[in-house]
Design a protein around this motif. Structure first.
Motif, mmCIF file in Angstrom:
data_model
loop_
_atom_site.group_PDB
_atom_site.id
_atom_site.type_symbol
_atom_site.label_atom_id
_atom_site.label_comp_id
_atom_site.label_asym_id
_atom_site.label_seq_id
_atom_site.Cartn_x
_atom_site.Cartn_y
_atom_site.Cartn_z
ATOM 1 N N ARG A 102 0.456 70.017 56.863
ATOM 2 C CA ARG A 102 0.460 69.260 55.607
ATOM 3 C C ARG A 102 0.235 70.184 54.425
ATOM 4 N NH1 ARG A 102 -1.212 63.935 57.935
ATOM 5 N NH2 ARG A 102 0.456 62.610 57.147
ATOM 6 N N GLY B 94 5.997 70.226 45.084
ATOM 7 C CA GLY B 94 5.458 69.047 45.766
ATOM 8 C C GLY B 94 5.036 67.990 44.764
ATOM 9 N N LEU C 122 15.107 68.701 60.399
ATOM 10 C CA LEU C 122 13.917 68.859 59.561
ATOM 11 C C LEU C 122 13.104 70.080 59.968
ATOM 12 C CD1 LEU C 122 12.607 65.222 59.048
ATOM 13 C CD2 LEU C 122 13.719 66.735 57.401
ATOM 14 N N ASP D 129 -5.039 64.025 54.506
ATOM 15 C CA ASP D 129 -4.763 63.908 53.081
ATOM 16 C C ASP D 129 -3.995 65.087 52.496
ATOM 17 O OD1 ASP D 129 -6.243 61.617 53.313
ATOM 18 O OD2 ASP D 129 -8.072 62.460 52.475
ATOM 19 N N ALA E 38 6.805 64.196 51.259
ATOM 20 C CA ALA E 38 6.588 63.283 52.391
ATOM 21 C C ALA E 38 5.388 63.682 53.235
ATOM 22 C CB ALA E 38 7.838 63.230 53.258
ATOM 23 N N THR E 39 4.973 64.931 53.178
ATOM 24 C CA THR E 39 3.848 65.351 54.004
ATOM 25 C C THR E 39 2.515 64.899 53.437
ATOM 26 O OG1 THR E 39 3.769 67.483 52.895
ATOM 27 C CG2 THR E 39 5.044 67.351 54.919
ATOM 28 N N THR E 40 2.491 64.463 52.193
ATOM 29 C CA THR E 40 1.208 64.031 51.629
ATOM 30 C C THR E 40 1.285 62.669 50.964
ATOM 31 O OG1 THR E 40 1.751 65.419 49.719
ATOM 32 C CG2 THR E 40 0.141 66.276 51.269
ATOM 33 N N SER E 41 2.425 62.014 51.050
ATOM 34 C CA SER E 41 2.552 60.722 50.375
ATOM 35 C C SER E 41 3.198 59.707 51.307
ATOM 36 C CB SER E 41 3.388 60.884 49.110
ATOM 37 O OG SER E 41 4.001 59.654 48.760
ATOM 38 N N LEU F 170 12.415 72.925 57.399
ATOM 39 C CA LEU F 170 11.017 73.233 57.094
ATOM 40 C C LEU F 170 10.725 74.709 57.318
ATOM 41 C CD1 LEU F 170 8.071 72.057 56.549
ATOM 42 C CD2 LEU F 170 7.862 71.948 59.031
ATOM 43 N N ARG G 121 -5.013 66.535 47.858
ATOM 44 C CA ARG G 121 -5.712 65.264 47.796
ATOM 45 C C ARG G 121 -7.068 65.320 48.480
ATOM 46 N NH1 ARG G 121 -0.456 62.831 46.848
ATOM 47 N NH2 ARG G 121 -0.774 60.622 46.474
ATOM 48 N N VAL H 209 10.818 76.069 53.580
ATOM 49 C CA VAL H 209 9.449 75.843 53.118
ATOM 50 C C VAL H 209 8.521 76.921 53.655
ATOM 51 C CG1 VAL H 209 7.506 74.232 53.094
ATOM 52 C CG2 VAL H 209 9.842 73.356 52.946
ATOM 53 N N MET I 239 11.717 58.814 53.365
ATOM 54 C CA MET I 239 12.385 59.655 54.349
ATOM 55 C C MET I 239 12.816 58.827 55.563
ATOM 56 S SD MET I 239 13.012 63.000 54.541
ATOM 57 C CE MET I 239 11.869 64.351 54.424
ATOM 58 N N LEU J 178 11.024 66.187 51.241
ATOM 59 C CA LEU J 178 10.279 66.748 52.366
ATOM 60 C C LEU J 178 8.887 67.181 51.945
ATOM 61 C CD1 LEU J 178 9.914 67.847 55.195
ATOM 62 C CD2 LEU J 178 11.164 69.894 54.509
ATOM 63 N N ARG J 179 8.814 67.922 50.847
ATOM 64 C CA ARG J 179 7.502 68.403 50.389
ATOM 65 C C ARG J 179 6.581 67.243 50.076
ATOM 66 N NH1 ARG J 179 9.393 73.744 48.332
ATOM 67 N NH2 ARG J 179 7.971 75.137 49.443
ATOM 68 N N VAL K 73 3.737 62.961 61.055
ATOM 69 C CA VAL K 73 3.650 62.885 59.591
ATOM 70 C C VAL K 73 4.575 61.805 59.048
ATOM 71 C CG1 VAL K 73 3.925 64.146 57.430
ATOM 72 C CG2 VAL K 73 3.008 65.313 59.443
ATOM 73 N N LEU K 74 5.853 61.930 59.364
ATOM 74 C CA LEU K 74 6.798 60.931 58.856
ATOM 75 C C LEU K 74 6.719 59.636 59.664
ATOM 76 C CD1 LEU K 74 9.900 63.228 58.274
ATOM 77 C CD2 LEU K 74 8.054 62.647 56.698
ATOM 78 N N ALA L 123 7.085 59.458 52.588
ATOM 79 C CA ALA L 123 7.390 59.411 54.017
ATOM 80 C C ALA L 123 8.227 58.178 54.337
ATOM 81 C CB ALA L 123 6.091 59.392 54.834
ATOM 82 N N GLY M 54 9.565 70.390 63.860
ATOM 83 C CA GLY M 54 10.374 69.236 63.484
ATOM 84 C C GLY M 54 9.955 67.991 64.244
ATOM 85 N N LEU N 87 6.449 67.005 62.893
ATOM 86 C CA LEU N 87 6.595 66.437 61.551
ATOM 87 C C LEU N 87 7.110 65.005 61.622
ATOM 88 C CD1 LEU N 87 6.716 67.009 58.394
ATOM 89 C CD2 LEU N 87 9.114 67.581 58.780
ATOM 90 N N THR O 53 3.287 72.794 53.223
ATOM 91 C CA THR O 53 4.447 72.403 52.441
ATOM 92 C C THR O 53 4.211 72.531 50.941
ATOM 93 O OG1 THR O 53 3.751 70.087 52.506
ATOM 94 C CG2 THR O 53 5.321 70.808 54.174
ATOM 95 N N THR O 54 2.969 72.697 50.527
ATOM 96 C CA THR O 54 2.724 72.812 49.087
ATOM 97 C C THR O 54 1.872 74.015 48.723
ATOM 98 O OG1 THR O 54 0.963 71.175 49.410
ATOM 99 C CG2 THR O 54 3.009 70.397 48.422
#
Lengths: 180, 180
Positions: B100, A25, A144, B24, A102-105, A148, B28, A152, A112, A99-100, B152-153, A109, B145, B148, B103-104
């Motif tokens: 969120r 990520g 996705l 976040d 995009a869930t926190t940035s 995922l 984060r 993931v 994407m 993908l990884r 998220v996206l 996103a 999906g 997400l 994914t990490t």
DNA sequence: CCGTCATGTCATCGACCGATGACACGAGGA
DNA sequence: TCCTCGTGTCATCGGTCGATGACATGACGG
């Protein structure tokens, strides 16, 4: 001994960054680790890419390679799309990185969404002209969600599912979203 | 003035942590920020929960509230499931936090698998006894999906999609995975 | 053979984070 | 009243990270 070749070094850094972003990520990927993977100093990464964010943007530049779907028969649509799916997700870490991240940035996103808007939606627009954006988004969500869960989250029944079974399960869904 | 009530403070910290993790992500989200949201010192969070990881585990404890599907008619399945979907995703930040983080973080991904295994799979097993795990995983992938992409996206056609339209689109897909 | 410039390194800064342990406060019971 | 203990604070540590700017090195041209 690494030859002093800036272009090759930059490419190696992009490859290493993609791999790191894909598995760790955005936040957990460190410039120091990427540099160490290539065997150079972390400062060089900053010199080449300016910032971690810019490194990500460059590394996550993505081409889905979707073919022209005009004239593809309805019965073949699912096979074509699922084939592309596995090519993109299993042979190239880029999409996983995106993908990884995009869930926190927000930036990831947005990247994407850009992939959808610039590649998925136009390709699928060749199949239907009834609410194409909505249909493309649903196809994207399907893909996705499967990726995922499989790559993931590693949900067991999906991890072990063969490509043929994936085809069999996803096919009617994709056809439903595209054609019904 | 906050009363000196440990139980209430702990609950407030859990609520604040859920909200932070949901927006976040895990990395984060800082203990300092969660503590500041509640108006206490960061050290208190550690005293109550031991570590950031443990705080997350406590905050991400999740109940989907899936009803007993035994005897629900096939035509009503999609409505019931989509209703639950919106209740879980829009009225409670917990699932978003888990997604969120998953994914990490291996721990969060494992928690997500546990939700499938303990709640989704058993509930859906009431509907079919042909490859129930596989079917449940596909339903889960569909739901994830969609969530997400929407939350998220923030893919535009899905963000603006009404519950009724979501029902109309997802219904046949869920029926396909559960019954075909 | 020497100087130059692209390539890469080193030392370091400033900020932030999770975590720790000592300490302050305040209500309730003896 | 005073003491105790539950509740919360403060100061700080060790570590890591992204980023910066000065410096080293080595290949190549004159």
């Amino acid at each position: 001994m690494r030859p002093r070749d800036a272009a090759a070094t930059e490419q190696a850094l992009l490859d290493a960054a993609r791999a790191r972003f894909a598995t760790d990520g955005f936040d957990r990927t460190t410039i120091r680790a990427v540099a160490a993977d290539v065997g150079v100093d972390a400062a060089l990464v900053i010199r080449y890419f300016g910032s971690k964010q810019e490194l990500f943007t460059r590394a996550a530049d993505l081409d889905l390679g979707l073919p022209d779907l005009t004239g593809v028969r309805a019965g073949d649509l699912a096979r074509v799309l699922v084939d592309r799916f596995f090519a993109v997700w299993e042979d190239d870490p880029t999409f996983l990185a995106l993908l990884r991240a995009a869930t926190t940035s927000d930036v990831a996103a947005a990247a994407m969404r850009e992939v959808f808007a610039a590649q998925v939606a136009p390709a699928l627009a060749a199949v239907t002209d009834d609410r194409p954006a909505e249909r493309a988004a649903l196809v994207g969500a399907t893909v996705l969600g499967f990726a995922l869960s499989r790559y993931v989250l590693r949900v067991p029944p999906l991890v072990s599912m063969s490509r043929e079974d994936a085809q069999t399960w996803l096919g009617p869904t994709l056809r439903h979203y595209l054609l019904d």
